[in-house]
Structure formats: C-alpha cells, structure tokens
Design a protein around this motif. Structure first.
Motif, short mmCIF file in Angstrom:
data_model
loop_
_atom_site.label_atom_id
_atom_site.label_comp_id
_atom_site.label_asym_id
_atom_site.label_seq_id
_atom_site.Cartn_x
_atom_site.Cartn_y
_atom_site.Cartn_z
N UNK A 34 -13.87 -1.94 -16.68
CA UNK A 34 -12.69 -2.55 -16.07
C UNK A 34 -13.09 -3.69 -15.15
N UNK A 35 -12.21 -4.68 -15.06
CA UNK A 35 -12.32 -5.71 -14.04
C UNK A 35 -11.70 -5.12 -12.78
N UNK A 36 -12.42 -5.19 -11.67
CA UNK A 36 -11.94 -4.62 -10.42
C UNK A 36 -11.81 -5.71 -9.37
N UNK A 37 -10.64 -5.77 -8.77
CA UNK A 37 -10.41 -6.60 -7.60
C UNK A 37 -10.08 -5.65 -6.46
N UNK A 85 -6.77 -2.92 -9.47
CA UNK A 85 -6.76 -3.44 -8.10
C UNK A 85 -6.90 -2.24 -7.17
N UNK A 86 -7.85 -2.34 -6.25
CA UNK A 86 -8.07 -1.27 -5.27
C UNK A 86 -7.71 -1.75 -3.88
N UNK A 87 -7.03 -0.92 -3.14
CA UNK A 87 -6.82 -1.13 -1.71
C UNK A 87 -7.71 -0.12 -1.01
N UNK A 88 -8.71 -0.62 -0.32
CA UNK A 88 -9.66 0.25 0.40
C UNK A 88 -9.32 0.21 1.88
N UNK A 89 -8.85 1.34 2.38
CA UNK A 89 -8.37 1.44 3.76
C UNK A 89 -9.31 2.28 4.62
N UNK A 90 -9.43 1.89 5.87
CA UNK A 90 -10.17 2.72 6.81
C UNK A 90 -9.30 3.85 7.35
N UNK A 91 -7.97 3.68 7.23
CA UNK A 91 -7.02 4.67 7.75
C UNK A 91 -5.95 4.92 6.70
N UNK A 92 -5.42 6.12 6.69
CA UNK A 92 -4.36 6.49 5.75
C UNK A 92 -3.13 5.61 6.00
N UNK A 93 -2.58 4.98 4.94
CA UNK A 93 -1.36 4.18 5.13
C UNK A 93 -0.21 5.04 5.65
N UNK A 94 0.64 4.43 6.49
CA UNK A 94 1.79 5.16 7.02
C UNK A 94 2.89 5.22 5.97
N UNK A 95 4.00 5.83 6.33
CA UNK A 95 5.10 6.07 5.39
C UNK A 95 5.66 4.78 4.79
N UNK A 106 4.33 0.54 -9.33
CA UNK A 106 5.25 0.57 -10.46
C UNK A 106 5.40 -0.81 -11.11
N UNK A 107 5.41 -1.86 -10.30
CA UNK A 107 5.56 -3.22 -10.84
C UNK A 107 4.32 -3.68 -11.58
N UNK A 108 3.13 -3.46 -11.02
CA UNK A 108 1.94 -3.97 -11.70
C UNK A 108 1.55 -3.10 -12.89
N UNK A 109 1.99 -1.85 -12.87
CA UNK A 109 1.75 -0.99 -14.02
C UNK A 109 2.44 -1.55 -15.27
N UNK A 110 3.57 -2.21 -15.08
CA UNK A 110 4.28 -2.85 -16.18
C UNK A 110 3.44 -3.97 -16.80
N UNK A 111 2.53 -4.53 -16.01
CA UNK A 111 1.62 -5.60 -16.48
C UNK A 111 0.28 -5.02 -16.96
N UNK A 112 0.23 -3.68 -17.08
CA UNK A 112 -0.97 -2.97 -17.50
C UNK A 112 -2.14 -3.19 -16.54
N UNK A 113 -1.83 -3.23 -15.26
CA UNK A 113 -2.84 -3.30 -14.21
C UNK A 113 -2.82 -1.97 -13.46
N UNK A 114 -3.98 -1.32 -13.40
CA UNK A 114 -4.08 -0.07 -12.64
C UNK A 114 -4.18 -0.40 -11.16
N UNK A 115 -3.83 0.57 -10.33
CA UNK A 115 -3.93 0.40 -8.89
C UNK A 115 -4.44 1.71 -8.28
N UNK A 116 -5.34 1.58 -7.31
CA UNK A 116 -5.84 2.74 -6.58
C UNK A 116 -5.84 2.43 -5.10
#
Length: 133
Positions: A34-37, A85-95, A106-116
């Motif tokens: 996979x290409x990872x950003x 696409x990965x979002x690497x956080x030092x802290x848990x995102x809030x609500x 949900x939006x980028x999944x429609x473009x066949x882009x995974x997200x973590x």
C-alpha cells in the motif's frame, strides 16, 4: 512547505495537522503493498473549531495529492496500488474529533482509500508501577 502550485509536498521536517500543505510521511508499505500517507498530531485534542478545521484541511490535502494525479506524476511506479492515510496521534482524539474522523473515513472509503487512526501508547497501561518513584 507548499509547492508553487499550492499542492502539498513531501517534507520530513515540519509537519503535523496544523501544517495542511505538508505531507508528514509518504511511503510504500512493502508488507501490504500500500501507499501510505501519514500525518502526526502531537498536541492534546481540544474542543476548538480551529483544530477540527486543521484536521479537515490536512485530510483534504492528502486526498487531493492521491486523487488529482500528483502522486502518480511523481511516482508512476505506485500507480494502481491501494492507498492508506494514517493519523498518528500522541493523545486519544476527543468526541468531536472522532465524529469528524468517522465522517472523513466514510467519505474517503468511497474513493477506495483506507484510513487508520493510531494513538501512541503512553506507559505500560493501567496498573503499571514500573515508573513510580
């Protein structure tokens, strides 16, 4: 740093969610092919609209880089590879951040882009006593 056409450029130095025009990490994951950003958010999550706007703009820049042909122009060998696409956080995102991240997912999944979203582990966990004095 932005290129002359306003598109993001790969830059290993300054980055983070607040720098929408910078791709924090761009790589080809040999294991998954996979290409990872990846983007990094070192700050604690606050409840500000500004932070959510920064997050949205960063994702917009990354998706644009993938879908507008800029990545393939620079790296034709990666054409047709799945992307993540990965979002690497030092802290848990809030609500509020989690709600936005779910919408983005949900939006980028429609473009066949995974997200973590990857949250850094701090310490050994609940009940850890190895760092007590």
């Amino acid at each position: 740093m932005n290129s002359s056409n306003g598109k993001p450029v790969t830059e290993p130095a300054r980055g983070g969610v607040e720098q929408a025009g910078v791709i924090d990490l761009f790589a080809h994951d040999q294991k998954t092919d996979e290409v990872v950003l990846a983007m990094h958010e070192p700050r604690e999550w606050d409840d500000s609209d500004d932070r959510l706007h920064q997050l949205q703009e960063k994702f917009n820049a990354y998706v644009s880089f993938l879908l507008d042909g800029e990545m393939i122009a620079a790296h034709p060998e990666l054409a047709g590879k799945p992307t993540r696409i990965e979002l690497r956080c030092d802290f848990m995102p809030n609500e509020r951040a989690l709600a936005l991240l779910n919408l983005i997912h949900d939006q980028i999944e429609l473009q066949e882009i995974k997200m973590e979203v990857i949250v850094a582990e701090r310490g050994c966990g609940d009940g850890c006593s190895c760092h007590e004095s």
